[in-house]
Design an enzyme around this catalytic site. Structure first.
Site, PDB file in Angstrom:
ATOM      1  N   SER A 129      38.521 -11.133   6.303  1.00  0.00           N
ATOM      2  CA  SER A 129      38.772 -12.332   7.109  1.00  0.00           C
ATOM      3  C   SER A 129      38.207 -13.564   6.422  1.00  0.00           C
ATOM      4  O   SER A 129      37.147 -13.496   5.775  1.00  0.00           O
ATOM      5  CB  SER A 129      38.086 -12.136   8.461  1.00  0.00           C
ATOM      6  N   TYR A 153      30.765 -10.696  13.845  1.00  0.00           N
ATOM      7  CA  TYR A 153      32.107 -10.271  13.396  1.00  0.00           C
ATOM      8  C   TYR A 153      32.266 -10.557  11.903  1.00  0.00           C
ATOM      9  O   TYR A 153      32.622  -9.673  11.108  1.00  0.00           O
ATOM     10  CB  TYR A 153      33.201 -10.994  14.203  1.00  0.00           C
ATOM     11  N   LYS A 157      32.510  -7.952   8.537  1.00  0.00           N
ATOM     12  CA  LYS A 157      33.575  -7.929   7.514  1.00  0.00           C
ATOM     13  C   LYS A 157      32.969  -8.097   6.116  1.00  0.00           C
ATOM     14  O   LYS A 157      33.395  -7.453   5.154  1.00  0.00           O
ATOM     15  CB  LYS A 157      34.601  -9.028   7.799  1.00  0.00           C
TER      16      LYS A 157
END
Ligand code: UDP
Length: 342
Positions: A129, A153, A157
């Site tokens: 991402s 989050y 990643k």
């Protein structure tokens, strides 16, 4: 990778996963899906088969953390490669539930690597991402710009990228591509596949679609005092079908380089929230009520990809424009006001 291959797609019933499955099936690949349906549904799998005119070889309702179930999937098939989407993806939720995010995203990835290693599968396309760049103060961003994840989050990643890269370094048989997507939006042009958020959408595009449909009263535009031309947040929106194509092309290039390579997937064009509202208004032919509110905590002013590296490597570029993104998102909303029938 020449010819057709058998690909395990984790999270294949999700938004990007389902579109990628269609793209793979359309190009002659065989697809096996593993999904725990935590943020998706079997209805998406039926739609994949309908759109592609052919079903996945198999679909398993399983959690990657269920190692026995995952081992059984690998025992049943001979995979040429894995595309790993399955993850939790809401930034705000990740701040509230960091342990769940690390457990699912990092733990799910290591469980997958374990199963791949045990079964001699060594080729991976990893769903990363642009959020790993964090508060980048430059536009556009290249893969060489420093990562600075600002929420669990994004950190999950980033950690997964590090783990996959290290596995590839230590075990030379492994090769991986990590694709950092910017803001995937839109839907399959058939209107049969799209984004089905649970509850009130977090992301701007599905939120706009529900405002246009009359399900939500107005969009709250999070701040008009950012350092951008109209003051609202700028993002690099790209069509989910371009993202799906990017994954299919990645699969075909997995053997180009050793180790793990990171690529941005974006258009290189920035669009403000107000420009997006205008595009959606044109697509649906209805007014979109909105109000300017305060900034959303943690939001950055602008995130735009420099997609030069991936274009140079694979001749891939995003071809669908903002009009197509808005029109396809609206078509899906109109045809599926309550998401997929289950
Ligand atoms: N945004 C907004 N209202 C919303 C949701 C998002 O103004 O209800 C803005 C947000 O501040 C950002 C852009 O839209 O500038 C994209 O946000 P989104 O959540 O879709 O994606 P993100 O870039 O945060 O992953």
């Amino acid at each position: 990778m020449p010819g057709s291959s058998t690909v395990l797609v984790t999270g294949g019933a999700g938004f990007i996963g389902s579109h990628t499955c269609v793209e793979l099936l359309d190009h002659g690949h065989d697809v096996v899906i593993v999904d725990n349906y935590s943020n998706s549904s079997p209805g998406a799998v039926e739609r994949i088969a309908k759109v592609a005119g052919r079903a996945p070889v198999a679909v398993y309702e399983a959690d990657l953390l269920d190692r026995r179930a995952l081992a059984a999937v690998f025992a049943d098939h001979s995979f040429d490669a894995v595309i790993h989407f399955a993850a939790r993806k809401a930034v705000g939720e990740s701040v509230e539930q960091p342990v769940e995010y690390y457990d699912t995203n990092v733990g799910g990835t290591t469980a997958l690597l374990r199963a791949m290693h045990d079964h001699g599968v060594h080729r991976l396309v990893f769903s990363s991402s642009c959020s790993v760049y964090g508060n980048a103060d430059k536009v556009p961003l290249t893969e060489g710009d420093p990562a600075d994840p600002t929420n669990p989050y994004a950190t999950s990643k980033w950690l997964c990228e590090q783990i996959v890269a290290d596995v590839c370094r230590r075990l030379p048989g492994f090769s991986a591509l990590a694709l950092r997507y910017f803001n995937p939006v839109g839907a399959h042009p058939s209107g049969l596949l799209g984004e089905v958020p649970r509850g009130v959408p977090n992301n701007v595009m599905p939120y706009l679609a529900q405002v246009a449909a009359g399900r939500l009263d107005r969009l709250r535009v999070f701040g008009d005092d950012h350092a951008t031309p109209d003051g609202t947040g700028v993002r690099d929106y790209l069509h989910v079908m371009d993202v799906a194509e990017g994954h299919r092309v990645a699969l075909e290039h997995l053997d180009d380089t050793r180790g793990m390579t990171v690529f941005n997937l974006g258009t290189g064009r920035g669009t403000s929230v107000l420009e997006l509202v205008a595009a959606f208004r044109r697509a649906c032919g209805k007014p979109i009520p909105y109000e300017i509110t305060g900034r959303r905590p943690g939001d950055v002013a602008a995130l735009v990809a420099d997609p030069t590296a991936v274009t140079r490597a694979w001749n891939w570029t995003a071809t669908r424009d903002l009009t197509a993104m808005a029109e396809d998102a609206w078509r899906f909303q109109e045809l599926n006001p309550s998401g997929y029938p289950d």
